[in-house]
Design a protein around this motif. Sequence first.
Motif, PDB file in Angstrom:
ATOM      1  N   ALA A   1      -5.886  -6.165  10.469  1.00  0.00           N
ATOM      2  CA  ALA A   1      -5.685  -4.937  10.995  1.00  0.00           C
ATOM      3  C   ALA A   1      -4.417  -5.016  11.945  1.00  0.00           C
ATOM      4  N   GLU A   2      -4.362  -6.180  12.857  1.00  0.00           N
ATOM      5  CA  GLU A   2      -2.951  -6.266  13.757  1.00  0.00           C
ATOM      6  C   GLU A   2      -1.604  -6.242  12.784  1.00  0.00           C
ATOM      7  N   GLY A   3      -1.715  -7.146  11.621  1.00  0.00           N
ATOM      8  CA  GLY A   3      -0.625  -7.056  10.676  1.00  0.00           C
ATOM      9  C   GLY A   3      -0.218  -5.869  10.206  1.00  0.00           C
ATOM     10  N   LEU A   4      -1.217  -4.993   9.591  1.00  0.00           N
ATOM     11  CA  LEU A   4      -1.157  -3.508   9.180  1.00  0.00           C
ATOM     12  C   LEU A   4      -0.540  -2.556   9.958  1.00  0.00           C
ATOM     13  N   ILE A   5      -0.685  -2.837  11.397  1.00  0.00           N
ATOM     14  CA  ILE A   5      -0.363  -2.060  12.213  1.00  0.00           C
ATOM     15  C   ILE A   5       1.151  -2.472  12.595  1.00  0.00           C
ATOM     16  N   ASN A   6       1.378  -3.654  12.552  1.00  0.00           N
ATOM     17  CA  ASN A   6       3.037  -4.361  12.856  1.00  0.00           C
ATOM     18  C   ASN A   6       3.894  -3.845  11.561  1.00  0.00           C
ATOM     19  N   GLY A   7       3.042  -3.914  10.417  1.00  0.00           N
ATOM     20  CA  GLY A   7       3.633  -3.406   9.298  1.00  0.00           C
ATOM     21  C   GLY A   7       4.104  -1.801   9.233  1.00  0.00           C
ATOM     22  N   CYS A   8       3.436  -0.991   9.777  1.00  0.00           N
ATOM     23  CA  CYS A   8       3.484   0.356  10.204  1.00  0.00           C
ATOM     24  C   CYS A   8       4.596   0.531  11.009  1.00  0.00           C
ATOM     25  N   ILE A   9       4.721  -0.071  12.211  1.00  0.00           N
ATOM     26  CA  ILE A   9       5.696  -0.016  12.989  1.00  0.00           C
ATOM     27  C   ILE A   9       7.116  -0.298  12.732  1.00  0.00           C
ATOM     28  N   ALA A  10       7.103  -1.421  11.755  1.00  0.00           N
ATOM     29  CA  ALA A  10       8.342  -1.818  11.146  1.00  0.00           C
ATOM     30  C   ALA A  10       8.806  -0.703  10.112  1.00  0.00           C
ATOM     31  N   HIS A  11       7.829  -0.142   9.399  1.00  0.00           N
ATOM     32  CA  HIS A  11       8.200   0.890   8.388  1.00  0.00           C
ATOM     33  C   HIS A  11       9.107   2.042   9.135  1.00  0.00           C
ATOM     34  N   TYR A  12       8.455   2.451  10.309  1.00  0.00           N
ATOM     35  CA  TYR A  12       8.862   3.550  11.099  1.00  0.00           C
ATOM     36  C   TYR A  12      10.258   3.232  11.923  1.00  0.00           C
ATOM     37  N   GLY A  13      10.271   1.926  12.081  1.00  0.00           N
ATOM     38  CA  GLY A  13      11.499   1.303  12.905  1.00  0.00           C
ATOM     39  C   GLY A  13      11.293   1.740  14.285  1.00  0.00           C
ATOM     40  N   GLU A  14      10.240   2.044  14.950  1.00  0.00           N
ATOM     41  CA  GLU A  14      10.239   2.367  16.465  1.00  0.00           C
ATOM     42  C   GLU A  14       9.794   1.160  17.367  1.00  0.00           C
ATOM     43  N   SER A  15      10.503   1.494  18.341  1.00  0.00           N
ATOM     44  CA  SER A  15      10.111   0.305  19.375  1.00  0.00           C
ATOM     45  C   SER A  15       8.690   0.470  20.027  1.00  0.00           C
ATOM     46  N   ILE A  16       7.989  -0.190  19.773  1.00  0.00           N
ATOM     47  CA  ILE A  16       6.344   0.016  20.232  1.00  0.00           C
ATOM     48  C   ILE A  16       5.981  -1.451  20.720  1.00  0.00           C
ATOM     49  N   GLU A  17       5.242  -1.527  21.877  1.00  0.00           N
ATOM     50  CA  GLU A  17       4.740  -3.062  22.235  1.00  0.00           C
ATOM     51  C   GLU A  17       3.295  -2.838  21.801  1.00  0.00           C
TER      52      GLU A  17
ATOM     53  N   LEU B   1       0.761  -1.089   0.092  1.00  0.00           N
ATOM     54  CA  LEU B   1       0.011   0.213   0.048  1.00  0.00           C
ATOM     55  C   LEU B   1       0.967   1.029   0.043  1.00  0.00           C
ATOM     56  N   LEU B   2       1.934   1.170   0.681  1.00  0.00           N
ATOM     57  CA  LEU B   2       2.837   2.450   0.801  1.00  0.00           C
ATOM     58  C   LEU B   2       3.695   2.465  -0.550  1.00  0.00           C
ATOM     59  N   THR B   3       3.888   1.539  -1.147  1.00  0.00           N
ATOM     60  CA  THR B   3       4.604   1.463  -2.547  1.00  0.00           C
ATOM     61  C   THR B   3       3.679   2.338  -3.483  1.00  0.00           C
ATOM     62  N   MET B   4       2.408   1.931  -3.300  1.00  0.00           N
ATOM     63  CA  MET B   4       1.407   2.472  -4.217  1.00  0.00           C
ATOM     64  C   MET B   4       1.171   3.987  -3.879  1.00  0.00           C
ATOM     65  N   HIS B   5       1.089   4.347  -2.560  1.00  0.00           N
ATOM     66  CA  HIS B   5       0.761   5.414  -2.122  1.00  0.00           C
ATOM     67  C   HIS B   5       1.629   6.045  -1.147  1.00  0.00           C
ATOM     68  N   PRO B   6       3.079   6.499  -1.619  1.00  0.00           N
ATOM     69  CA  PRO B   6       4.214   6.769  -0.529  1.00  0.00           C
ATOM     70  C   PRO B   6       3.803   8.162   0.185  1.00  0.00           C
ATOM     71  N   ASP B   7       2.993   8.971  -0.349  1.00  0.00           N
ATOM     72  CA  ASP B   7       2.432  10.158   0.126  1.00  0.00           C
ATOM     73  C   ASP B   7       2.284   9.909   1.713  1.00  0.00           C
ATOM     74  N   PHE B   8       1.374   8.932   1.859  1.00  0.00           N
ATOM     75  CA  PHE B   8       0.732   8.719   3.367  1.00  0.00           C
ATOM     76  C   PHE B   8       1.940   8.539   4.383  1.00  0.00           C
ATOM     77  N   ALA B   9       2.914   8.240   4.122  1.00  0.00           N
ATOM     78  CA  ALA B   9       4.032   7.789   5.002  1.00  0.00           C
ATOM     79  C   ALA B   9       4.928   9.333   5.118  1.00  0.00           C
ATOM     80  N   VAL B  10       5.180   9.757   3.953  1.00  0.00           N
ATOM     81  CA  VAL B  10       5.984  11.362   3.912  1.00  0.00           C
ATOM     82  C   VAL B  10       5.246  12.352   4.742  1.00  0.00           C
ATOM     83  N   GLU B  11       3.701  12.373   4.686  1.00  0.00           N
ATOM     84  CA  GLU B  11       2.864  13.445   5.331  1.00  0.00           C
ATOM     85  C   GLU B  11       2.931  13.036   6.981  1.00  0.00           C
ATOM     86  N   ASN B  12       3.239  11.707   7.387  1.00  0.00           N
ATOM     87  CA  ASN B  12       3.368  11.531   8.710  1.00  0.00           C
ATOM     88  C   ASN B  12       4.639  10.801   9.232  1.00  0.00           C
TER      89      ASN B  12
END
Length: 180
Positions: A143-159, A78-89
């Motif tokens: 939803a859980e997998g997409l959230i994990n994907g988001c955490i991995a994308h930003y490389g933050e340590s979040i439980e 999804l981010l490959t198709m719509h990179p702006d969503f990550a750039v903006e946040n």
Amino acid sequence: MKGMVFTSFLEMVETKFSLKLVDEIIESADLQSGGSYTTVGTYDHHEMIKLVVQLNEKTGIPVADLVRTFGEYLFVQLLTMHPDFAVENSTVFEFLQKVDSYIHVEVRKLYPGAELPTFQYDTSISGMLIMTYSSSRPFADLAEGLINGCIAHYGESIEMKRINLIDGTSARFELTKVEA
Ligand code: HEM
């Protein structure tokens, strides 16, 4: 469910397993669409469930693990198709809080007929984000997998702690920033 979710799923099966297994699960899933999806088409979400169940039967990997893994894979697509969503946040919490009020709103414009969940947020506890997923479809694992994907994308340590509310159609995700 949009065809681009199905094509992403079958791409993941081909990448992580084999093209042969893609053909086998389509064959044995007995799909009304015959398993040929166009990215802009709209299909019955039960076909996704049938495909995942066949993948579970052929690999022995639990359905919930397969759907979570697909969520992580789909986030990258999804981010490959719509990179702006990550750039903006610039952070995980900033991005996730935009899913309901902005990202999925834009998705509805981009993909007419998209069936999207709702999220409610609680930011009252510092260092935490609580988001409650609700949908008429049972995709809390996605939803859980997409959230994990988001955490991995930003490389933050979040439980992340998940509390199921209604059998797969509603769940609360409690995300806590882990201080270094
Ligand atoms: C971590 C952030 C995100 C979460 C937790 C999330 C959650 C979900 C879930 C659970 C679904 C499945 C439908 C349902 O449960 O009813 C979904 C569908 C979808 N989401 Fe998101 N999403 C996220 C980010 C995004 C982004 C960044 C995009 C686009 C760039 C996007 C586009 C879509 C699309 C196109 C669908 C499919 C709708 C359909 O098949 O009808 N999502 N999302």
